[in-house]
Design a protein around this motif. Structure first.
Motif, PDB file in Angstrom:
ATOM      1  N   THR A   1       0.710  -1.103  -0.150  1.00  0.00           N
ATOM      2  CA  THR A   1      -0.023  -0.079   0.383  1.00  0.00           C
ATOM      3  C   THR A   1       1.002   1.115  -0.273  1.00  0.00           C
ATOM      4  O   THR A   1       2.068   1.708   0.605  1.00  0.00           O
TER       5      THR A   1
ATOM      6  N   THR B   1      -9.667   3.574   3.120  1.00  0.00           N
ATOM      7  CA  THR B   1     -10.605   2.136   1.967  1.00  0.00           C
ATOM      8  C   THR B   1     -11.894   2.660   1.600  1.00  0.00           C
ATOM      9  O   THR B   1     -12.606   1.366   1.614  1.00  0.00           O
TER      10      THR B   1
ATOM     11  N   PRO C   1     -15.532  -3.711  -2.041  1.00  0.00           N
ATOM     12  CA  PRO C   1     -14.559  -5.295  -0.922  1.00  0.00           C
ATOM     13  C   PRO C   1     -13.537  -5.089  -1.167  1.00  0.00           C
ATOM     14  O   PRO C   1     -12.145  -5.422  -0.607  1.00  0.00           O
ATOM     15  N   GLU C   2     -13.075  -5.213  -2.596  1.00  0.00           N
ATOM     16  CA  GLU C   2     -12.003  -6.326  -3.252  1.00  0.00           C
ATOM     17  C   GLU C   2     -10.160  -5.479  -2.975  1.00  0.00           C
ATOM     18  O   GLU C   2      -9.737  -5.639  -2.611  1.00  0.00           O
TER      19      GLU C   2
ATOM     20  N   ALA D   1     -10.364  -2.444  -1.331  1.00  0.00           N
ATOM     21  CA  ALA D   1     -10.440  -2.678   0.088  1.00  0.00           C
ATOM     22  C   ALA D   1      -9.120  -3.773   1.263  1.00  0.00           C
ATOM     23  O   ALA D   1      -8.153  -3.529   1.190  1.00  0.00           O
ATOM     24  N   ALA D   2     -10.257  -4.424   0.751  1.00  0.00           N
ATOM     25  CA  ALA D   2      -9.331  -6.194   1.215  1.00  0.00           C
ATOM     26  C   ALA D   2      -7.850  -6.018   0.381  1.00  0.00           C
ATOM     27  O   ALA D   2      -6.822  -5.681   1.740  1.00  0.00           O
ATOM     28  N   ILE D   3      -7.212  -5.333  -0.357  1.00  0.00           N
ATOM     29  CA  ILE D   3      -5.735  -5.760  -1.087  1.00  0.00           C
ATOM     30  C   ILE D   3      -5.016  -4.887  -0.607  1.00  0.00           C
ATOM     31  O   ILE D   3      -4.768  -5.121   0.016  1.00  0.00           O
TER      32      ILE D   3
ATOM     33  N   ASP E   1      -6.002  -2.804   2.732  1.00  0.00           N
ATOM     34  CA  ASP E   1      -5.302  -4.148   3.987  1.00  0.00           C
ATOM     35  C   ASP E   1      -4.336  -5.130   4.412  1.00  0.00           C
ATOM     36  O   ASP E   1      -3.578  -4.820   5.223  1.00  0.00           O
ATOM     37  N   LEU E   2      -4.560  -5.903   3.356  1.00  0.00           N
ATOM     38  CA  LEU E   2      -3.330  -6.628   2.991  1.00  0.00           C
ATOM     39  C   LEU E   2      -2.225  -6.721   2.949  1.00  0.00           C
ATOM     40  O   LEU E   2      -0.974  -6.720   3.312  1.00  0.00           O
TER      41      LEU E   2
ATOM     42  N   THR F   1      -4.510 -15.795  -0.629  1.00  0.00           N
ATOM     43  CA  THR F   1      -5.577 -15.389   1.000  1.00  0.00           C
ATOM     44  C   THR F   1      -6.785 -14.667   0.123  1.00  0.00           C
ATOM     45  O   THR F   1      -8.104 -15.147   1.072  1.00  0.00           O
ATOM     46  N   MET F   2      -6.727 -14.039  -0.457  1.00  0.00           N
ATOM     47  CA  MET F   2      -8.497 -13.485  -1.650  1.00  0.00           C
ATOM     48  C   MET F   2      -9.750 -14.731  -1.680  1.00  0.00           C
ATOM     49  O   MET F   2     -10.244 -14.473  -2.194  1.00  0.00           O
TER      50      MET F   2
END
Length: 127
Positions: free
Chosen positions: A45, A52, A57-58, A60-62, A64-65, A79-80
């Protein structure tokens, strides 16, 4: 069974969770515009403080990861639980928005000498 339960059945499976087709996640795109995402490309990031809350959602999840440490494209996909092709499209969008930084895999100038590799293997076997 109510009509609400029937409607939910299209999008939710008790064992699998929410069901969304990959093309819905990528808005119908099948590949990234850029061709720079190998399986071992590292992603982080760009700004750990990135909000985010307005992203889908996807993506934002990336973010966050990859907030704490760089992850490879393959790790993100695993992971996703998404196909790599979908993750590459999402990463392409995030790169275009300058929300991620990427580092391509390092290319060796020349391949290592085969005799050196053989010597290492023989040395390990003698241990």
């Amino acid at each position: 069974m109510t009509s609400a339960d029937a409607d939910e059945g299209w999008f939710y499976d008790k064992d699998a969770g929410h069901l969304v087709r990959p093309y819905a996640i990528t808005n119908g795109r099948t590949g990234p515009v850029r061709d720079g995402f190998a399986l071992i490309t590292l992603v982080v990031t760009a700004d750990p403080r990135t909000d985010t809350s307005r992203l889908t959602p996807e993506p934002a999840a990336i973010l966050d990861l990859c907030r704490e440490r760089p992850l490879a494209v393959a790790e993100i996909a695993a992971t996703m639980d998404l196909p790599v092709s979908v993750v590459k499209v999402l990463l392409d969008d995030l790169a275009e928005a300058r929300l991620i930084l990427t580092r391509a895999p390092v290319q060796l100038a020349e391949a290592p000498d085969v005799s050196l590799i053989q010597a290492v293997i023989e040395g390990v076997r003698r241990l």
